[in-house]
Design a protein around this motif. Structure first.
Motif, short mmCIF file in Angstrom:
data_model
loop_
_atom_site.label_atom_id
_atom_site.label_comp_id
_atom_site.label_asym_id
_atom_site.label_seq_id
_atom_site.Cartn_x
_atom_site.Cartn_y
_atom_site.Cartn_z
N PHE A 104 0.84 -1.20 0.00
CA PHE A 104 0.00 0.00 0.00
C PHE A 104 0.87 1.25 0.00
O PHE A 104 0.60 2.22 -0.71
N LEU A 126 3.49 1.28 -3.38
CA LEU A 126 2.80 1.38 -4.68
C LEU A 126 1.70 2.43 -4.67
O LEU A 126 0.98 2.56 -5.65
N HIS A 127 1.57 3.14 -3.54
CA HIS A 127 0.55 4.20 -3.41
C HIS A 127 -0.84 3.66 -3.79
O HIS A 127 -1.54 4.22 -4.65
N VAL A 128 -1.20 2.56 -3.15
CA VAL A 128 -2.44 1.88 -3.46
C VAL A 128 -3.63 2.66 -2.91
O VAL A 128 -3.60 3.16 -1.77
N HIS A 129 -4.67 2.77 -3.72
CA HIS A 129 -5.94 3.33 -3.29
C HIS A 129 -7.05 2.36 -3.68
O HIS A 129 -6.96 1.68 -4.71
N VAL A 157 -8.55 -1.60 -7.20
CA VAL A 157 -7.41 -0.91 -6.60
C VAL A 157 -6.66 -0.18 -7.70
O VAL A 157 -6.54 -0.67 -8.82
N SER A 158 -6.19 1.00 -7.36
CA SER A 158 -5.27 1.72 -8.25
C SER A 158 -3.90 1.72 -7.58
O SER A 158 -3.80 1.78 -6.36
N PHE A 159 -2.86 1.60 -8.39
CA PHE A 159 -1.50 1.63 -7.84
C PHE A 159 -0.58 2.28 -8.85
O PHE A 159 -0.84 2.30 -10.07
N THR A 205 -0.18 5.07 -13.56
CA THR A 205 -1.19 4.55 -12.64
C THR A 205 -1.93 3.40 -13.32
O THR A 205 -2.33 3.51 -14.47
N TYR A 255 -4.90 0.03 -12.78
CA TYR A 255 -6.09 -0.37 -12.04
C TYR A 255 -6.26 -1.88 -12.15
O TYR A 255 -5.92 -2.49 -13.17
N SER A 270 -6.84 -9.25 -7.39
CA SER A 270 -5.74 -9.10 -6.43
C SER A 270 -5.77 -10.22 -5.39
O SER A 270 -4.72 -10.79 -5.04
N SER A 291 -6.74 5.59 2.61
CA SER A 291 -6.52 4.88 1.35
C SER A 291 -7.76 4.62 0.52
O SER A 291 -7.66 4.18 -0.61
#
Length: 252
Positions: free
Chosen positions: A119, A122-125, A172-174, A180, A182, A188, A248
């Motif tokens: 998270f 990878l700057h996961v949202h 999830v976006s990373f 970026t 998705y 996942s 997040s």
């Protein structure tokens, strides 16, 4: 290709805590301490690894609390499964509880550690996270099914179907570099479960535990275990996201 290698690198360093556990298993195969059983030695190495993660600020105290919860969840599951004969820990140890070495809980906590690291790196949202009633509810049902399927009908495939419905809109976006990407969250779950199955083959080869068919000689873990890890990953991700969703998760 450059982004693929960068993605692989970020995934690898996100697995730092699991790698430390693999290292502990490998080291304990070739190094022994006087008056200390192998499982106890592994526990000592796992505790050192956990303290290093905290000291180096790779994990926060809030994250450590969730990891401790995972340790407890995993240990309870291990005790039950060993009692039911699903697998065993044949070696002696001072730190065994009802036939299960305490270090085993770290293997479950390492999954949550990977998720936290991924998270962050990878700057996961998470997009369109379902209501906690559904996300936590399905997680509790999955966990209970790991216990109840020994004496009533195994509901894993019904739970999987319900899981797909609950998370059908969730993605999830990373970020990998400036790009970026998705991915549907259910994908996942499956991918992480598959790689944990690969890791499980490594850990059983290193003698972390034994399935009944591995008592005489090591053999590949049954492919059906991927479905178990797939469902267990759901519990991990749900707990992690519910703990940090203020940072997040994007609103529906």
């Amino acid at each position: 290709m450059k982004r693929l290698f960068h993605f692989a690198y970020l995934q690898a360093i996100s697995c730092l805590f699991p790698v430390m556990i693999f290292a502990a298993l490998a080291i304990s195969k070739v190094v022994s301490l006087p008056y200390l059983h192998r499982y106890d030695f592994i526990l000592l190495l796992c505790l050192i690894a956990q303290m290093l993660m905290l000291y180096l600020r790779l994990e926060t105290k809030a994250e450590l609390k969730v990891l401790c919860l995972f340790h407890l969840i995993g240990l309870c599951l291990e005790i039950y499964k060993v009692h039911m004969g699903s697998w065993s820990y044949p070696e002696e140890a001072y730190t065994k509880v009802f036939g299960v070495p305490i270090y085993s809980g770290f293997m479950y906590a390492s999954v949550a550690s990977y998720i936290y690291q991924a998270f962050s790196r990878l700057h996961v949202h998470v997009i369109s996270w379902p209501h906690p009633f559904f996300s936590i509810g399905i997680s509790m049902c999955i966990y209970l099914n790991f216990f109840t399927h020994h004496w009533i009908y195994d509901l894993r495939w019904w739970l999987t179907l319900f899981l797909v419905v609950v998370f059908r809109r969730t993605a999830v976006s990373f970020q990998v570099g400036a790009s970026t990407f998705y991915m549907p969250l259910v994908v996942s779950f499956l991918l992480i479960g598959f790689f944990i199955w690969i890791a499980e083959n490594v850990t059983t080869f290193l003698g972390a535990w034994q399935y009944p068919n591995q008592q005489q000689a090591w053999s590949l873990v049954h492919l059906g275990k991927i479905s178990s890890w797939f469902l267990l990953v759901v519990i991990s991700i749900v707990l992690v996201i519910e703990q940090r969703k203020q940072k997040s998760v994007q609103p529906m």
